[in-house]
Design a protein around this motif. Structure first.
Motif, PDB file in Angstrom:
ATOM      1  N   SER A 204      18.191  -1.860 -66.896  1.00  0.00           N
ATOM      2  CA  SER A 204      19.271  -2.194 -67.829  1.00  0.00           C
ATOM      3  C   SER A 204      18.804  -2.090 -69.273  1.00  0.00           C
ATOM      4  O   SER A 204      19.526  -1.585 -70.139  1.00  0.00           O
ATOM      5  CB  SER A 204      19.793  -3.607 -67.540  1.00  0.00           C
ATOM      6  OG  SER A 204      20.362  -3.659 -66.249  1.00  0.00           O
ATOM      7  N   ILE A 205      17.608  -2.561 -69.524  1.00  0.00           N
ATOM      8  CA  ILE A 205      17.064  -2.478 -70.886  1.00  0.00           C
ATOM      9  C   ILE A 205      16.880  -1.018 -71.295  1.00  0.00           C
ATOM     10  O   ILE A 205      17.286  -0.609 -72.392  1.00  0.00           O
ATOM     11  CB  ILE A 205      15.729  -3.236 -70.968  1.00  0.00           C
ATOM     12  CG1 ILE A 205      15.973  -4.740 -70.807  1.00  0.00           C
ATOM     13  CG2 ILE A 205      15.028  -2.954 -72.287  1.00  0.00           C
ATOM     14  CD1 ILE A 205      14.722  -5.538 -70.616  1.00  0.00           C
ATOM     15  N   GLU A 206      16.314  -0.215 -70.400  1.00  0.00           N
ATOM     16  CA  GLU A 206      16.104   1.201 -70.707  1.00  0.00           C
ATOM     17  C   GLU A 206      17.425   1.905 -70.988  1.00  0.00           C
ATOM     18  O   GLU A 206      17.518   2.738 -71.897  1.00  0.00           O
ATOM     19  CB  GLU A 206      15.376   1.873 -69.548  1.00  0.00           C
ATOM     20  CG  GLU A 206      15.038   3.332 -69.813  1.00  0.00           C
ATOM     21  CD  GLU A 206      14.264   3.972 -68.670  1.00  0.00           C
ATOM     22  OE1 GLU A 206      14.089   5.200 -68.697  1.00  0.00           O
ATOM     23  OE2 GLU A 206      13.840   3.237 -67.757  1.00  0.00           O
ATOM     24  N   ALA A 207      18.469   1.556 -70.225  1.00  0.00           N
ATOM     25  CA  ALA A 207      19.778   2.180 -70.406  1.00  0.00           C
ATOM     26  C   ALA A 207      20.396   1.841 -71.762  1.00  0.00           C
ATOM     27  O   ALA A 207      21.245   2.589 -72.260  1.00  0.00           O
ATOM     28  CB  ALA A 207      20.719   1.748 -69.281  1.00  0.00           C
ATOM     29  N   CYS A 208      19.959   0.722 -72.343  1.00  0.00           N
ATOM     30  CA  CYS A 208      20.489   0.301 -73.646  1.00  0.00           C
ATOM     31  C   CYS A 208      19.730   0.915 -74.821  1.00  0.00           C
ATOM     32  O   CYS A 208      19.972   0.550 -75.978  1.00  0.00           O
ATOM     33  CB  CYS A 208      20.486  -1.227 -73.739  1.00  0.00           C
ATOM     34  SG  CYS A 208      21.700  -2.009 -72.651  1.00  0.00           S
ATOM     35  N   GLU A 209      18.816   1.799 -74.529  1.00  0.00           N
ATOM     36  CA  GLU A 209      18.133   2.613 -75.537  1.00  0.00           C
ATOM     37  C   GLU A 209      17.477   1.778 -76.647  1.00  0.00           C
ATOM     38  O   GLU A 209      17.739   1.963 -77.837  1.00  0.00           O
ATOM     39  CB  GLU A 209      19.121   3.610 -76.156  1.00  0.00           C
ATOM     40  CG  GLU A 209      19.809   4.496 -75.133  1.00  0.00           C
ATOM     41  CD  GLU A 209      20.932   5.329 -75.739  1.00  0.00           C
ATOM     42  OE1 GLU A 209      21.044   5.372 -76.983  1.00  0.00           O
ATOM     43  OE2 GLU A 209      21.700   5.924 -74.965  1.00  0.00           O
ATOM     44  N   VAL A 235      19.422  -9.162 -73.300  1.00  0.00           N
ATOM     45  CA  VAL A 235      19.821  -8.512 -72.055  1.00  0.00           C
ATOM     46  C   VAL A 235      18.987  -9.059 -70.905  1.00  0.00           C
ATOM     47  O   VAL A 235      17.765  -8.946 -70.902  1.00  0.00           O
ATOM     48  CB  VAL A 235      19.633  -6.973 -72.148  1.00  0.00           C
ATOM     49  CG1 VAL A 235      20.055  -6.305 -70.837  1.00  0.00           C
ATOM     50  CG2 VAL A 235      20.410  -6.399 -73.336  1.00  0.00           C
ATOM     51  N   PHE A 236      19.662  -9.649 -69.915  1.00  0.00           N
ATOM     52  CA  PHE A 236      18.969 -10.195 -68.750  1.00  0.00           C
ATOM     53  C   PHE A 236      19.809  -9.951 -67.505  1.00  0.00           C
ATOM     54  O   PHE A 236      20.678 -10.753 -67.158  1.00  0.00           O
ATOM     55  CB  PHE A 236      18.687 -11.682 -68.943  1.00  0.00           C
ATOM     56  CG  PHE A 236      17.882 -12.297 -67.816  1.00  0.00           C
ATOM     57  CD1 PHE A 236      16.724 -11.691 -67.347  1.00  0.00           C
ATOM     58  CD2 PHE A 236      18.281 -13.486 -67.238  1.00  0.00           C
ATOM     59  CE1 PHE A 236      15.986 -12.247 -66.317  1.00  0.00           C
ATOM     60  CE2 PHE A 236      17.542 -14.068 -66.208  1.00  0.00           C
ATOM     61  CZ  PHE A 236      16.396 -13.439 -65.743  1.00  0.00           C
ATOM     62  N   ALA A 237      19.572  -8.819 -66.851  1.00  0.00           N
ATOM     63  CA  ALA A 237      20.359  -8.412 -65.682  1.00  0.00           C
ATOM     64  C   ALA A 237      19.768  -8.997 -64.406  1.00  0.00           C
ATOM     65  O   ALA A 237      19.260  -8.283 -63.544  1.00  0.00           O
ATOM     66  CB  ALA A 237      20.421  -6.895 -65.608  1.00  0.00           C
ATOM     67  N   ASN A 295      28.764  -1.188 -71.434  1.00  0.00           N
ATOM     68  CA  ASN A 295      29.048   0.135 -70.890  1.00  0.00           C
ATOM     69  C   ASN A 295      27.795   0.893 -70.475  1.00  0.00           C
ATOM     70  O   ASN A 295      27.889   1.891 -69.741  1.00  0.00           O
ATOM     71  CB  ASN A 295      29.829   0.968 -71.907  1.00  0.00           C
ATOM     72  CG  ASN A 295      31.227   0.442 -72.130  1.00  0.00           C
ATOM     73  OD1 ASN A 295      31.793  -0.231 -71.258  1.00  0.00           O
ATOM     74  ND2 ASN A 295      31.805   0.716 -73.291  1.00  0.00           N
ATOM     75  N   ARG A 296      26.630   0.431 -70.917  1.00  0.00           N
ATOM     76  CA  ARG A 296      25.393   1.113 -70.577  1.00  0.00           C
ATOM     77  C   ARG A 296      24.627   0.465 -69.431  1.00  0.00           C
ATOM     78  O   ARG A 296      23.634   1.028 -68.960  1.00  0.00           O
ATOM     79  CB  ARG A 296      24.498   1.221 -71.838  1.00  0.00           C
ATOM     80  CG  ARG A 296      24.934   2.392 -72.695  1.00  0.00           C
ATOM     81  CD  ARG A 296      24.516   2.270 -74.141  1.00  0.00           C
ATOM     82  NE  ARG A 296      24.981   3.443 -74.889  1.00  0.00           N
ATOM     83  CZ  ARG A 296      26.250   3.621 -75.269  1.00  0.00           C
ATOM     84  NH1 ARG A 296      27.177   2.714 -74.975  1.00  0.00           N
ATOM     85  NH2 ARG A 296      26.598   4.711 -75.930  1.00  0.00           N
ATOM     86  N   ALA A 299      25.702   1.079 -63.117  1.00  0.00           N
ATOM     87  CA  ALA A 299      26.657   0.621 -62.105  1.00  0.00           C
ATOM     88  C   ALA A 299      25.949  -0.042 -60.935  1.00  0.00           C
ATOM     89  O   ALA A 299      26.443  -1.025 -60.359  1.00  0.00           O
ATOM     90  CB  ALA A 299      27.504   1.798 -61.620  1.00  0.00           C
ATOM     91  N   SER A 300      24.772   0.480 -60.567  1.00  0.00           N
ATOM     92  CA  SER A 300      24.019  -0.091 -59.447  1.00  0.00           C
ATOM     93  C   SER A 300      23.597  -1.526 -59.733  1.00  0.00           C
ATOM     94  O   SER A 300      23.560  -2.374 -58.828  1.00  0.00           O
ATOM     95  CB  SER A 300      22.787   0.768 -59.149  1.00  0.00           C
ATOM     96  OG  SER A 300      21.943   0.845 -60.300  1.00  0.00           O
ATOM     97  N   VAL A 301      23.281  -1.813 -60.994  1.00  0.00           N
ATOM     98  CA  VAL A 301      22.899  -3.169 -61.391  1.00  0.00           C
ATOM     99  C   VAL A 301      24.109  -4.085 -61.314  1.00  0.00           C
ATOM    100  O   VAL A 301      24.040  -5.200 -60.773  1.00  0.00           O
ATOM    101  CB  VAL A 301      22.300  -3.180 -62.811  1.00  0.00           C
ATOM    102  CG1 VAL A 301      22.084  -4.611 -63.299  1.00  0.00           C
ATOM    103  CG2 VAL A 301      20.987  -2.413 -62.831  1.00  0.00           C
ATOM    104  N   LYS A 302      25.234  -3.641 -61.843  1.00  0.00           N
ATOM    105  CA  LYS A 302      26.450  -4.461 -61.812  1.00  0.00           C
ATOM    106  C   LYS A 302      26.886  -4.765 -60.379  1.00  0.00           C
ATOM    107  O   LYS A 302      27.303  -5.888 -60.075  1.00  0.00           O
ATOM    108  CB  LYS A 302      27.570  -3.745 -62.579  1.00  0.00           C
ATOM    109  CG  LYS A 302      27.336  -3.657 -64.064  1.00  0.00           C
ATOM    110  CD  LYS A 302      28.506  -2.980 -64.756  1.00  0.00           C
ATOM    111  CE  LYS A 302      28.288  -2.918 -66.274  1.00  0.00           C
ATOM    112  NZ  LYS A 302      29.409  -2.266 -66.972  1.00  0.00           N
ATOM    113  N   GLU A 303      26.755  -3.784 -59.511  1.00  0.00           N
ATOM    114  CA  GLU A 303      27.151  -3.990 -58.121  1.00  0.00           C
ATOM    115  C   GLU A 303      26.266  -5.011 -57.425  1.00  0.00           C
ATOM    116  O   GLU A 303      26.711  -5.721 -56.523  1.00  0.00           O
ATOM    117  CB  GLU A 303      27.092  -2.658 -57.368  1.00  0.00           C
ATOM    118  CG  GLU A 303      28.191  -1.670 -57.793  1.00  0.00           C
ATOM    119  CD  GLU A 303      27.956  -0.269 -57.253  1.00  0.00           C
ATOM    120  OE1 GLU A 303      26.992  -0.097 -56.462  1.00  0.00           O
ATOM    121  OE2 GLU A 303      28.713   0.640 -57.611  1.00  0.00           O
TER     122      GLU A 303
END
Length: 310
Positions: A204-209, A235-237, A295-296, A299-303
Protein backbone atom coordinates in the motif's frame (compact mmCIF):
# COMPACT_ATOMS: atom_id res chain seq x y z
CA UNK A 1 -20.02 24.16 37.54
CA UNK A 2 -23.32 22.30 37.39
CA UNK A 3 -24.45 24.67 34.62
CA UNK A 4 -21.52 23.66 32.39
CA UNK A 5 -22.64 20.94 29.96
CA UNK A 6 -21.31 17.45 30.62
CA UNK A 7 -19.33 17.24 27.38
CA UNK A 8 -17.42 20.43 28.17
CA UNK A 9 -16.78 19.35 31.76
CA UNK A 10 -15.54 16.01 30.48
CA UNK A 11 -13.07 17.68 28.11
CA UNK A 12 -11.88 20.00 30.89
CA UNK A 13 -11.34 17.04 33.20
CA UNK A 14 -9.56 15.04 30.49
CA UNK A 15 -7.04 17.83 29.86
CA UNK A 16 -6.05 17.86 33.53
CA UNK A 17 -6.02 14.06 33.72
CA UNK A 18 -3.79 13.80 30.64
CA UNK A 19 -1.30 16.23 32.13
CA UNK A 20 -1.26 14.31 35.40
CA UNK A 21 -0.73 11.13 33.37
CA UNK A 22 2.31 12.69 31.71
CA UNK A 23 3.83 13.38 35.11
CA UNK A 24 3.30 9.74 36.06
CA UNK A 25 4.95 8.51 32.84
CA UNK A 26 8.02 10.68 33.42
CA UNK A 27 8.28 9.66 37.07
CA UNK A 28 8.18 5.95 36.26
CA UNK A 29 10.78 6.25 33.51
CA UNK A 30 13.05 8.24 35.83
CA UNK A 31 12.72 5.52 38.48
CA UNK A 32 14.10 2.91 36.08
CA UNK A 33 11.46 0.44 37.27
CA UNK A 34 9.48 -0.06 34.04
CA UNK A 35 7.95 -3.42 34.99
CA UNK A 36 7.82 -4.64 31.37
CA UNK A 37 5.62 -7.63 30.47
CA UNK A 38 4.67 -9.08 27.06
CA UNK A 39 0.94 -9.24 26.34
CA UNK A 40 0.69 -11.09 23.01
CA UNK A 41 4.19 -10.86 21.52
CA UNK A 42 7.44 -8.89 21.67
CA UNK A 43 5.79 -6.02 19.80
CA UNK A 44 2.89 -5.81 22.26
CA UNK A 45 4.28 -4.73 25.61
CA UNK A 46 2.88 -3.35 28.84
CA UNK A 47 4.81 -1.38 31.45
CA UNK A 48 4.16 -0.03 34.92
CA UNK A 49 3.46 3.31 33.20
CA UNK A 50 0.66 1.74 31.12
CA UNK A 51 -0.89 0.21 34.21
CA UNK A 52 -0.58 3.19 36.54
CA UNK A 53 -1.72 5.76 33.98
CA UNK A 54 -4.80 3.73 33.07
CA UNK A 55 -5.73 3.46 36.75
CA UNK A 56 -5.26 7.23 37.04
CA UNK A 57 -7.41 8.01 34.00
CA UNK A 58 -10.21 5.56 34.71
CA UNK A 59 -10.54 6.32 38.42
CA UNK A 60 -10.33 10.08 37.78
CA UNK A 61 -13.04 10.00 35.11
CA UNK A 62 -15.39 7.84 37.15
CA UNK A 63 -14.91 10.08 40.20
CA UNK A 64 -16.71 12.96 38.46
CA UNK A 65 -18.66 11.01 35.82
CA UNK A 66 -20.00 7.79 37.36
CA UNK A 67 -22.44 7.07 34.50
CA UNK A 68 -19.74 7.30 31.84
CA UNK A 69 -18.47 4.35 29.78
CA UNK A 70 -14.66 4.16 29.77
CA UNK A 71 -12.91 1.64 27.52
CA UNK A 72 -9.16 1.33 28.02
CA UNK A 73 -6.45 -0.65 26.29
CA UNK A 74 -5.40 -2.47 29.45
CA UNK A 75 -8.77 -4.13 30.02
CA UNK A 76 -7.46 -6.82 32.36
CA UNK A 77 -6.33 -4.41 35.08
CA UNK A 78 -7.57 -4.10 38.62
CA UNK A 79 -9.22 -0.67 38.47
CA UNK A 80 -9.08 -0.13 42.24
CA UNK A 81 -9.25 3.59 42.93
CA UNK A 82 -5.97 5.04 44.15
CA UNK A 83 -6.60 8.57 45.42
CA UNK A 84 -2.86 9.33 45.35
CA UNK A 85 -2.85 9.22 41.54
CA UNK A 86 -6.34 10.59 40.96
CA UNK A 87 -6.88 13.96 39.25
CA UNK A 88 -10.17 15.63 40.17
CA UNK A 89 -9.61 19.12 38.77
CA UNK A 90 -10.89 20.81 35.60
CA UNK A 91 -8.99 22.97 33.10
CA UNK A 92 -10.25 26.51 33.72
CA UNK A 93 -9.84 27.68 30.13
CA UNK A 94 -11.99 24.82 28.85
CA UNK A 95 -14.65 25.40 31.49
CA UNK A 96 -14.92 29.02 30.33
CA UNK A 97 -15.70 28.02 26.73
CA UNK A 98 -19.16 27.93 25.19
CA UNK A 99 -20.28 24.40 24.45
CA UNK A 100 -21.50 23.78 20.88
CA UNK A 101 -25.29 23.63 20.94
CA UNK A 102 -25.43 20.09 19.52
CA UNK A 103 -23.64 18.72 22.60
CA UNK A 104 -25.32 20.76 25.34
CA UNK A 105 -27.77 18.01 26.28
CA UNK A 106 -25.61 14.97 25.51
CA UNK A 107 -26.23 12.67 28.50
CA UNK A 108 -23.34 11.28 30.49
CA UNK A 109 -24.71 7.74 30.15
CA UNK A 110 -24.38 7.89 26.34
CA UNK A 111 -20.81 9.19 26.24
CA UNK A 112 -17.90 6.79 25.68
CA UNK A 113 -14.24 7.49 26.48
CA UNK A 114 -11.53 5.56 24.63
CA UNK A 115 -8.25 5.48 26.56
CA UNK A 116 -4.74 4.49 25.53
CA UNK A 117 -2.69 5.26 28.64
CA UNK A 118 0.65 4.95 26.84
CA UNK A 119 0.54 4.83 23.06
CA UNK A 120 3.94 3.76 21.74
CA UNK A 121 4.87 1.46 24.63
CA UNK A 122 7.59 -0.43 22.76
CA UNK A 123 9.22 2.84 21.76
CA UNK A 124 8.95 4.05 25.36
CA UNK A 125 10.99 1.05 26.51
CA UNK A 126 13.58 1.74 23.79
CA UNK A 127 14.06 5.41 24.59
CA UNK A 128 12.24 6.76 21.52
CA UNK A 129 10.36 9.15 23.76
CA UNK A 130 9.02 11.48 21.08
CA UNK A 131 6.84 8.56 19.87
CA UNK A 132 4.96 8.38 23.18
CA UNK A 133 1.48 9.85 23.73
CA UNK A 134 -1.36 9.62 26.25
CA UNK A 135 -4.69 9.41 24.40
CA UNK A 136 -8.14 10.20 25.83
CA UNK A 137 -10.87 10.20 23.17
CA UNK A 138 -14.53 11.16 23.52
CA UNK A 139 -17.29 9.66 21.37
CA UNK A 140 -21.04 10.06 21.17
CA UNK A 141 -23.50 8.24 18.94
CA UNK A 142 -20.63 6.27 17.46
CA UNK A 143 -18.59 9.29 16.34
CA UNK A 144 -15.30 10.67 17.67
CA UNK A 145 -16.27 14.19 18.81
CA UNK A 146 -13.39 15.27 21.03
CA UNK A 147 -10.14 14.24 22.53
CA UNK A 148 -6.84 14.96 24.21
CA UNK A 149 -3.36 14.01 23.04
CA UNK A 150 -0.63 14.57 25.62
CA UNK A 151 3.02 14.19 24.62
CA UNK A 152 4.96 13.72 27.88
CA UNK A 153 8.34 14.15 26.20
CA UNK A 154 7.65 16.89 23.69
CA UNK A 155 10.84 19.01 23.53
CA UNK A 156 12.84 16.40 25.48
CA UNK A 157 15.78 16.70 23.06
CA UNK A 158 15.95 20.49 23.46
CA UNK A 159 17.94 21.22 26.61
CA UNK A 160 16.23 23.76 28.83
CA UNK A 161 12.94 23.69 26.91
CA UNK A 162 9.63 23.15 28.68
CA UNK A 163 8.81 19.46 28.67
CA UNK A 164 5.47 18.12 27.46
CA UNK A 165 2.58 19.34 25.31
CA UNK A 166 -1.19 18.89 25.44
CA UNK A 167 -3.41 19.19 22.35
CA UNK A 168 -7.19 18.96 22.66
CA UNK A 169 -10.36 19.61 20.72
CA UNK A 170 -14.13 19.36 20.67
CA UNK A 171 -16.09 19.32 17.44
CA UNK A 172 -17.28 22.86 16.79
CA UNK A 173 -14.85 24.48 19.23
CA UNK A 174 -11.53 24.13 17.42
CA UNK A 175 -8.15 22.67 18.29
CA UNK A 176 -6.02 24.03 21.12
CA UNK A 177 -2.34 23.70 22.02
CA UNK A 178 -1.18 23.45 18.42
CA UNK A 179 0.70 25.74 16.04
CA UNK A 180 -0.47 25.52 12.41
CA UNK A 181 2.14 23.96 10.15
CA UNK A 182 1.90 22.61 6.62
CA UNK A 183 4.00 19.81 5.10
CA UNK A 184 6.60 20.49 2.40
CA UNK A 185 5.09 21.52 -0.93
CA UNK A 186 7.46 19.08 -2.66
CA UNK A 187 7.47 15.32 -2.13
CA UNK A 188 5.12 12.80 -0.56
CA UNK A 189 6.19 11.78 2.94
CA UNK A 190 4.24 8.89 4.46
CA UNK A 191 4.14 7.77 8.09
CA UNK A 192 3.48 4.13 8.85
CA UNK A 193 4.06 1.45 11.46
CA UNK A 194 7.48 0.73 12.87
CA UNK A 195 6.78 -2.68 14.41
CA UNK A 196 3.72 -4.17 12.65
CA UNK A 197 4.64 -4.15 8.99
CA UNK A 198 3.59 -6.83 6.49
CA UNK A 199 3.18 -7.27 2.74
CA UNK A 200 -0.17 -5.46 2.61
CA UNK A 201 1.26 -2.48 4.50
CA UNK A 202 4.33 -2.30 2.28
CA UNK A 203 2.38 -2.80 -0.97
CA UNK A 204 0.00 0.00 0.00
CA UNK A 205 2.81 2.39 0.82
CA UNK A 206 4.62 1.61 -2.44
CA UNK A 207 1.39 2.18 -4.40
CA UNK A 208 1.14 5.66 -2.86
CA UNK A 209 4.45 6.64 -4.46
CA UNK A 210 6.28 8.04 -1.41
CA UNK A 211 9.40 10.12 -1.66
CA UNK A 212 10.14 9.21 1.96
CA UNK A 213 8.67 6.75 4.49
CA UNK A 214 8.81 7.38 8.24
CA UNK A 215 8.37 4.14 10.18
CA UNK A 216 7.44 5.27 13.66
CA UNK A 217 5.58 4.05 16.72
CA UNK A 218 2.18 5.07 18.06
CA UNK A 219 -0.98 6.11 16.20
CA UNK A 220 -1.09 9.29 18.26
CA UNK A 221 2.46 10.13 17.19
CA UNK A 222 1.69 9.48 13.51
CA UNK A 223 -1.31 11.82 13.58
CA UNK A 224 0.80 14.41 15.38
CA UNK A 225 3.27 14.20 12.48
CA UNK A 226 0.37 15.17 10.21
CA UNK A 227 -0.72 18.00 12.51
CA UNK A 228 2.85 19.27 12.82
CA UNK A 229 3.32 19.33 9.04
CA UNK A 230 6.02 16.65 8.99
CA UNK A 231 4.23 14.12 6.74
CA UNK A 232 1.60 14.16 4.01
CA UNK A 233 -0.26 10.97 4.95
CA UNK A 234 -0.50 8.19 7.53
CA UNK A 235 -1.00 4.81 5.82
CA UNK A 236 -1.57 1.58 7.75
CA UNK A 237 -3.23 -1.18 5.71
CA UNK A 238 -3.62 -3.65 8.58
CA UNK A 239 -6.20 -4.44 11.27
CA UNK A 240 -3.63 -3.99 14.08
CA UNK A 241 -4.79 -0.55 15.24
CA UNK A 242 -7.50 -0.24 17.93
CA UNK A 243 -10.27 2.26 18.71
CA UNK A 244 -8.39 3.69 21.70
CA UNK A 245 -5.49 4.40 19.33
CA UNK A 246 -7.59 6.47 16.92
CA UNK A 247 -10.51 8.12 18.76
CA UNK A 248 -8.70 11.16 20.18
CA UNK A 249 -6.37 11.61 17.18
CA UNK A 250 -9.30 11.35 14.75
CA UNK A 251 -11.36 13.94 16.61
CA UNK A 252 -8.48 16.41 16.68
CA UNK A 253 -7.44 15.78 13.07
CA UNK A 254 -10.97 16.22 11.75
CA UNK A 255 -11.45 19.42 13.71
CA UNK A 256 -8.39 20.76 11.86
CA UNK A 257 -10.04 19.84 8.55
CA UNK A 258 -8.31 16.50 8.07
CA UNK A 259 -9.70 13.07 7.26
CA UNK A 260 -9.29 9.69 8.92
CA UNK A 261 -10.96 6.59 7.48
CA UNK A 262 -10.30 2.93 6.89
CA UNK A 263 -8.78 1.74 3.60
CA UNK A 264 -12.24 1.64 2.00
CA UNK A 265 -12.87 5.30 2.81
CA UNK A 266 -15.41 4.37 5.49
CA UNK A 267 -15.70 6.24 8.79
CA UNK A 268 -14.56 4.45 11.93
CA UNK A 269 -17.24 3.68 14.51
CA UNK A 270 -16.99 4.21 18.26
CA UNK A 271 -20.17 2.71 19.73
CA UNK A 272 -19.47 1.03 23.07
CA UNK A 273 -20.34 -2.40 21.60
CA UNK A 274 -18.18 -1.99 18.47
CA UNK A 275 -15.35 -4.33 17.48
CA UNK A 276 -12.25 -2.92 19.18
CA UNK A 277 -9.96 -3.42 16.18
CA UNK A 278 -9.98 -1.04 13.24
CA UNK A 279 -10.41 -4.02 10.94
CA UNK A 280 -10.27 -1.96 7.75
CA UNK A 281 -6.93 -0.33 8.54
CA UNK A 282 -6.26 3.39 8.94
CA UNK A 283 -5.65 6.12 6.37
CA UNK A 284 -5.26 9.73 7.54
CA UNK A 285 -4.49 12.99 5.75
CA UNK A 286 -4.64 16.69 6.53
CA UNK A 287 -3.38 18.98 3.78
CA UNK A 288 -3.35 16.25 1.11
CA UNK A 289 -6.08 14.81 -1.13
CA UNK A 290 -7.44 11.86 0.84
CA UNK A 291 -9.10 10.28 -2.21
CA UNK A 292 -5.78 10.28 -4.07
CA UNK A 293 -4.37 7.86 -1.50
CA UNK A 294 -7.57 5.81 -1.29
CA UNK A 295 -7.58 5.26 -5.03
CA UNK A 296 -4.03 3.91 -4.94
CA UNK A 297 -4.52 1.27 -2.28
CA UNK A 298 -4.35 -2.07 -4.15
CA UNK A 299 -7.67 -3.85 -4.64
CA UNK A 300 -6.16 -7.02 -3.17
CA UNK A 301 -5.39 -5.15 0.06
CA UNK A 302 -8.90 -3.69 0.30
CA UNK A 303 -10.44 -7.10 -0.27
CA UNK A 304 -8.38 -8.57 2.55
CA UNK A 305 -9.46 -5.90 5.04
CA UNK A 306 -12.93 -6.08 6.51
CA UNK A 307 -14.76 -2.74 6.15
CA UNK A 308 -17.93 -3.81 7.98
CA UNK A 309 -16.55 -3.87 11.54
CA UNK A 310 -14.49 -0.70 11.29
Amino acid sequence: MASVPTVLRLLAASVKIAEKSGNIVRRILSSGELGIVEKENVNDLQTEADRTVQRCIVSSLYHNFPKLTVIGEEDDLDETVDKDIMETGFADDVMAMTCPEKFVNAPESELVMWVDPLDGTKEFTQGLLDHVTVLIGLSWQGKAIGGVIHQPYFNYQNKGAELGRTIYSLNGLGVFGLTDKKPPTEGNIIATTRSHSNKAVNDSIEACEPTEVLRVGGAGHKVMLLLDGVVHAYVFASPGCKKWDTCAPEAILKEKGGTLTDMHGSDLQYHKEVQRQNTGGVLATLHSDHSWYLNRIPASVKEALNPVKS
